[in-house]
Design a protein around this motif. Structure first.
Motif: not given
Length: 220
Positions: A118-131
């Motif tokens: 129902d909910v996904i939280l992606a906090l302080s993580v997308i930048k590292w996934i992107h890099l």
């Protein structure tokens, strides 16, 4: 890298205490040591819960920390980290039902972390996934978020601005990402909403109350 936290589709809508009445929670992080820290913290908190009785509901944070430390945990955290990627580290039988996994959620084929949520939280993580995975990996992550959400679900992300990317690749932080950084074309401030919309996730709310903007996307 912070954990990706996801709530399954039987989540309740009312909030009780600090658990938001979640039916269960799944936490994923690529760093097994951080997963162990999360497991230890949750074992402590779960041990402080007074179980429900015939006369009353369970009470969160009922027992003081000193009581748990003196008399022992009701749920002992595991001390041996599983070496294999995507292995389940903890499943507690009582409130809240929480499972921790160590692995790279972007590339993982672990069915236990696929949802639907129902909910996904992606906090302080997308930048590292992107890099780590580049523009293609970012798109894969957004696609997986969309496919892992139940209809009507929400993706909550913390927008890490491009300046934070620039700081991340400085000497002394994560300079090994410099080559990947130079190849990135997508920018968090200008590209993310359009990419998410392509996968059926539409911006429905934003907040600047915290140091970084929190954006909420809805799956119709």
């Amino acid at each position: 890298m912070q954990a990706i936290i996801a709530f399954p589709t039987d989540i309740q809508s009312t909030r009780k205490g600090f658990d938001f009445a979640a039916a269960s929670v799944t936490g994923v992080d690529i760093d097994p040591e951080l997963v162990q820290q999360a497991e230890n913290s949750f074992a402590l908190r779960a041990s402080r819960v007074r179980p429900a009785t015939s006369d009353s509901e369970r009470i969160v944070d009922y027992f003081p920390i000193s009581v748990v430390l003196e008399h022992g945990y009701r749920f002992e955290p595991r001390t041996n980290i599983a070496s294999q990627q995507d292995s389940e580290l903890a499943t507690f039988p009582e409130w809240p039902r929480v499972s921790f996994f160590s692995g790279d959620w972007v590339t993982s084929a672990n069915r236990a972390t696929e949802g639907p949520y129902d909910v996904i939280l992606a906090l302080s993580v997308i930048k590292w996934i992107h890099l780590e995975h580049g523009d293609d990996g970012l798109v894969t992550f957004f696609r997986k978020c969309a496919s892992s959400l139940a209809p009507g679900g929400y993706l909550v992300i913390e927008l890490q601005p491009w300046k934070s990317y620039e700081r991340a690749v400085r000497p002394g932080v994560a300079p090994h990402f410099m080559e990947s950084f130079r190849k990135l074309k997508y920018r968090p401030e200008t590209s993310f909403s359009a990419l998410l919309q392509e996968h059926g996730l539409h911006l429905c709310n934003e907040s600047d109350a915290l140091p970084r903007r929190i954006s909420v996307y809805h799956k119709a």
